[in-house]
Design a protein around this motif. Structure first.
Motif, PDB file in Angstrom:
ATOM      1  N   GLY A 119      -6.591  21.730  69.307  1.00 56.66           N
ATOM      2  CA  GLY A 119      -6.307  22.954  68.282  1.00 56.66           C
ATOM      3  C   GLY A 119      -5.149  23.611  68.739  1.00 56.66           C
ATOM      4  O   GLY A 119      -4.466  24.402  67.842  1.00 56.66           O
ATOM      5  N   LEU A 120      -4.635  23.450  70.083  1.00 51.07           N
ATOM      6  CA  LEU A 120      -3.488  23.997  70.714  1.00 51.07           C
ATOM      7  C   LEU A 120      -2.327  23.617  69.861  1.00 51.07           C
ATOM      8  O   LEU A 120      -1.334  24.376  69.588  1.00 51.07           O
ATOM      9  N   LEU A 121      -2.090  22.467  69.455  1.00 53.51           N
ATOM     10  CA  LEU A 121      -1.167  21.734  68.759  1.00 53.51           C
ATOM     11  C   LEU A 121      -0.974  22.660  67.386  1.00 53.51           C
ATOM     12  O   LEU A 121       0.101  23.247  67.054  1.00 53.51           O
ATOM     13  N   LEU A 122      -1.786  22.886  66.655  1.00 47.53           N
ATOM     14  CA  LEU A 122      -1.821  23.443  65.418  1.00 47.53           C
ATOM     15  C   LEU A 122      -1.367  25.102  65.836  1.00 47.53           C
ATOM     16  O   LEU A 122      -0.361  25.356  64.977  1.00 47.53           O
ATOM     17  N   LEU A 123      -1.948  25.441  66.773  1.00 48.32           N
ATOM     18  CA  LEU A 123      -1.525  26.776  67.151  1.00 48.32           C
ATOM     19  C   LEU A 123      -0.118  27.239  67.351  1.00 48.32           C
ATOM     20  O   LEU A 123       0.663  27.950  67.038  1.00 48.32           O
ATOM     21  N   THR A 124       0.339  26.193  68.301  1.00 53.40           N
ATOM     22  CA  THR A 124       1.857  26.284  68.531  1.00 53.40           C
ATOM     23  C   THR A 124       2.591  25.949  67.427  1.00 53.40           C
ATOM     24  O   THR A 124       3.714  26.727  67.541  1.00 53.40           O
ATOM     25  N   VAL A 125       2.575  25.071  66.876  1.00 58.35           N
ATOM     26  CA  VAL A 125       3.329  24.718  65.673  1.00 58.35           C
ATOM     27  C   VAL A 125       3.577  26.108  64.621  1.00 58.35           C
ATOM     28  O   VAL A 125       4.593  26.394  64.294  1.00 58.35           O
ATOM     29  N   VAL A 126       2.149  26.610  64.487  1.00 60.37           N
ATOM     30  CA  VAL A 126       2.063  27.547  63.332  1.00 60.37           C
ATOM     31  C   VAL A 126       3.052  29.030  64.132  1.00 60.37           C
ATOM     32  O   VAL A 126       3.716  29.585  63.459  1.00 60.37           O
ATOM     33  N   LEU A 127       2.882  29.002  65.363  1.00 60.36           N
ATOM     34  CA  LEU A 127       3.423  30.109  65.938  1.00 60.36           C
ATOM     35  C   LEU A 127       5.022  29.932  66.070  1.00 60.36           C
ATOM     36  O   LEU A 127       5.824  30.819  65.750  1.00 60.36           O
ATOM     37  N   LEU A 128       5.373  28.667  66.623  1.00 57.84           N
ATOM     38  CA  LEU A 128       6.636  28.134  66.555  1.00 57.84           C
ATOM     39  C   LEU A 128       7.409  28.418  65.131  1.00 57.84           C
ATOM     40  O   LEU A 128       8.646  28.958  65.008  1.00 57.84           O
ATOM     41  N   ALA A 129       6.736  27.877  64.036  1.00 60.18           N
ATOM     42  CA  ALA A 129       7.270  28.005  62.864  1.00 60.18           C
ATOM     43  C   ALA A 129       7.352  29.425  62.270  1.00 60.18           C
ATOM     44  O   ALA A 129       8.403  29.712  61.824  1.00 60.18           O
ATOM     45  N   GLY A 130       6.387  30.278  62.478  1.00 58.49           N
ATOM     46  CA  GLY A 130       6.722  31.834  62.378  1.00 58.49           C
ATOM     47  C   GLY A 130       7.925  32.556  62.927  1.00 58.49           C
ATOM     48  O   GLY A 130       8.669  32.900  62.280  1.00 58.49           O
ATOM     49  N   VAL A 131       8.121  32.097  64.301  1.00 59.45           N
ATOM     50  CA  VAL A 131       9.124  32.695  64.922  1.00 59.45           C
ATOM     51  C   VAL A 131      10.273  31.941  64.499  1.00 59.45           C
ATOM     52  O   VAL A 131      11.485  32.894  64.371  1.00 59.45           O
ATOM     53  N   THR A 132      10.408  30.775  64.031  1.00 56.04           N
ATOM     54  CA  THR A 132      11.590  30.031  63.627  1.00 56.04           C
ATOM     55  C   THR A 132      12.082  30.783  62.534  1.00 56.04           C
ATOM     56  O   THR A 132      13.081  30.993  62.212  1.00 56.04           O
ATOM     57  N   ALA A 133      11.044  30.910  61.510  1.00 55.12           N
ATOM     58  CA  ALA A 133      11.382  31.463  60.250  1.00 55.12           C
ATOM     59  C   ALA A 133      11.869  32.910  60.579  1.00 55.12           C
ATOM     60  O   ALA A 133      12.847  33.327  59.648  1.00 55.12           O
ATOM     61  N   TRP A 134      11.407  33.604  61.520  1.00 55.18           N
ATOM     62  CA  TRP A 134      11.828  35.104  61.746  1.00 55.18           C
ATOM     63  C   TRP A 134      13.294  34.752  62.043  1.00 55.18           C
ATOM     64  O   TRP A 134      14.083  35.996  61.498  1.00 55.18           O
ATOM     65  N   LEU A 135      13.622  34.100  63.136  1.00 53.54           N
ATOM     66  CA  LEU A 135      14.933  34.164  63.414  1.00 53.54           C
ATOM     67  C   LEU A 135      16.002  33.516  62.302  1.00 53.54           C
ATOM     68  O   LEU A 135      16.887  33.749  62.390  1.00 53.54           O
TER      69      LEU A 135
END
Length: 192
Positions: free
Chosen positions: A22-38
């Motif tokens: 489940g860590l993979l999904l969590l990190t991908v979602v977090l990274l995608a959110g921060v990336t979209a924000w930037l």
């Protein structure tokens, strides 16, 4: 046991452990959110260049502190000329776009791992780390330059956004780098 249950148990043991934790999904979602924000920040800096240049200019020329008879009197000598705001903003935009490209590449690798689990975990971790280093440097740089120009005296909410993004980037890095450890633990547990 039904054939569906056997198939599910077999799939769990054949799929890489990092896809089961489940860590993979969590990190991908977090990274995608921060990336979209930037990405949106970079787009805003490009499409509303004048406003962002004026805000950067106000920080660099320290006019708010110069106009204040009490606060920041000892910092006013650090003020820079107005003409440096546009080149500084262009440099920030170029840096943001480069960082965003690295981050989206890591997100794409993570999505590929989610869709078809493979042994590419270390590639994903490396790409996330390579993208988060410039991300963290960007916001650490904003905090340091903001402290230099005394923006914390009159732009506290902006400073908190920069600090929050530094924390979020660090959290994503920690979670991503924990995945190999979690994966090894799950593999050991599955082999028992």
């Amino acid at each position: 046991m039904s054939s569906t249950t056997l198939r599910r148990n077999e799939e769990q043991h054949t799929a890489p452990a990092h896809s089961r934790s489940g860590l993979l999904l969590l990190t991908v979602v977090l990274l995608a959110g921060v990336t979209a924000w930037l990405t949106l920040i970079a787009i805003n800096n490009i499409t509303d260049f004048g406003t962002n240049k004026a805000l950067l200019q106000a920080t660099m020329n320290m006019q708010a502190l110069i106009d204040d008879p009490v606060r920041g009197n000892g910092l006013e000598a650090r003020a820079l000329p107005n003409g440096l705001a546009a080149p500084a903003l262009i440099a920030v935009i170029v840096y943001q776009l480069g960082t965003v490209a690295l981050m989206w590449r890591a997100v794409a690798t993570g999505v590929r791992l989610l869709r078809a689990p493979s042994p590419g975990l270390f590639t994903y971790v490396r790409q996330v780390n390579h993208s988060l280093v410039p991300f963290l440097l960007l916001f650490a740089g904003f905090l340091i330059s903001g402290l230099y120009f005394g923006y914390w005296l009159h732009l506290g909410p902006v400073q908190m956004v920069h600090f929050t993004l530094l924390i979020i980037g660090t959290l994503v890095a920690l979670l991503t780098n924990l995945m190999p450890v979690a994966s090894r633990a799950l593999e050991q547990e599955a082999s028992r």
